[in-house]
Design a protein around this motif. Structure first.
Motif, PDB file in Angstrom:
ATOM      1  N   ILE A 243      19.427   8.933   1.189  1.00  0.00           N
ATOM      2  CA  ILE A 243      17.983   9.006   1.384  1.00  0.00           C
ATOM      3  C   ILE A 243      17.361   8.207   0.248  1.00  0.00           C
ATOM      4  N   LEU A 244      16.490   7.291   0.604  1.00  0.00           N
ATOM      5  CA  LEU A 244      15.835   6.428  -0.383  1.00  0.00           C
ATOM      6  C   LEU A 244      14.327   6.522  -0.223  1.00  0.00           C
ATOM      7  N   GLU A 245      13.616   6.270  -1.309  1.00  0.00           N
ATOM      8  CA  GLU A 245      12.149   6.249  -1.253  1.00  0.00           C
ATOM      9  C   GLU A 245      11.653   4.972  -1.901  1.00  0.00           C
ATOM     10  N   VAL A 246      10.662   4.359  -1.292  1.00  0.00           N
ATOM     11  CA  VAL A 246      10.059   3.177  -1.896  1.00  0.00           C
ATOM     12  C   VAL A 246       9.332   3.635  -3.151  1.00  0.00           C
ATOM     13  N   ALA A 247       9.772   3.130  -4.300  1.00  0.00           N
ATOM     14  CA  ALA A 247       9.192   3.529  -5.580  1.00  0.00           C
ATOM     15  C   ALA A 247       7.996   2.668  -5.960  1.00  0.00           C
ATOM     16  N   ASP A 248       8.035   1.407  -5.548  1.00  0.00           N
ATOM     17  CA  ASP A 248       6.984   0.478  -5.960  1.00  0.00           C
ATOM     18  C   ASP A 248       6.971  -0.712  -5.019  1.00  0.00           C
ATOM     19  N   THR A 249       5.800  -1.254  -4.798  1.00  0.00           N
ATOM     20  CA  THR A 249       5.647  -2.516  -4.087  1.00  0.00           C
ATOM     21  C   THR A 249       4.928  -3.452  -5.048  1.00  0.00           C
ATOM     22  N   PRO A 250       5.665  -4.331  -5.732  1.00  0.00           N
ATOM     23  CA  PRO A 250       5.045  -5.210  -6.726  1.00  0.00           C
ATOM     24  C   PRO A 250       3.851  -5.969  -6.154  1.00  0.00           C
ATOM     25  N   GLY A 251       2.780  -5.931  -6.912  1.00  0.00           N
ATOM     26  CA  GLY A 251       1.576  -6.650  -6.513  1.00  0.00           C
ATOM     27  C   GLY A 251       0.656  -5.855  -5.599  1.00  0.00           C
ATOM     28  N   VAL A 252       1.088  -4.676  -5.168  1.00  0.00           N
ATOM     29  CA  VAL A 252       0.259  -3.834  -4.304  1.00  0.00           C
ATOM     30  C   VAL A 252       0.033  -2.510  -5.017  1.00  0.00           C
TER      31      VAL A 252
END
Length: 125
Positions: free
Chosen positions: A58-67
């Motif tokens: 199970i993974l979670e998006v930790a960051d979206t660079p620039g957003v």
């Protein structure tokens, strides 16, 4: 002169597979439902058969660079199931993925947002 999409010229044959396929389901989960969702997912996975898979995470998006992350944005959580094969076994799709997604829809109703993708490994060189 007939114009064709560029990819038709460069992809004449199927890429050589390294033998790993990942069935990825990305879930969009409201922040208020995050913990309930994770409890549901872990509980549901423990009750489903795991034969045929080589890894699951199970993974979670930790960051979206620039957003910049705004308050109230849904969490993006992915379930990745890995197989040592060049395709996802039909038995797993019918016996595990189908029931999992039906349970998700029944549990979370109109908040049940997801999209599945199938990833295959390619050689680096």
């Amino acid at each position: 002169m007939i114009s064709m999409p560029f990819f038709l010229f460069i992809r004449k044959s199927k890429p050589k597979m390294a033998g790993i396929t990942i069935y990825n389901i990305s879930f969009l989960v409201e922040e208020a439902d995050r913990e309930r969702f994770l409890e549901w997912l872990r509980s549901t996975l423990s009750s489903l058969p795991s034969e045929g898979l080589s890894a699951q995470r199970i993974l979670e998006v930790a960051d979206t660079p620039g957003v910049p992350r705004e308050e109230g944005m849904p969490a993006s959580i992915a379930l990745q199931t890995e197989f040592d094969a060049t395709e996802v076994p039909a038995k797993w799709l019918e016996g595990v993925a189908g029931p999992l997604l039906r349970s998700y829809a029944a549990t979370f109703g109109s908040k049940a947002l997801y999209f599945p993708t199938v990833l295959t490994s390619l050689p680096l060189l």
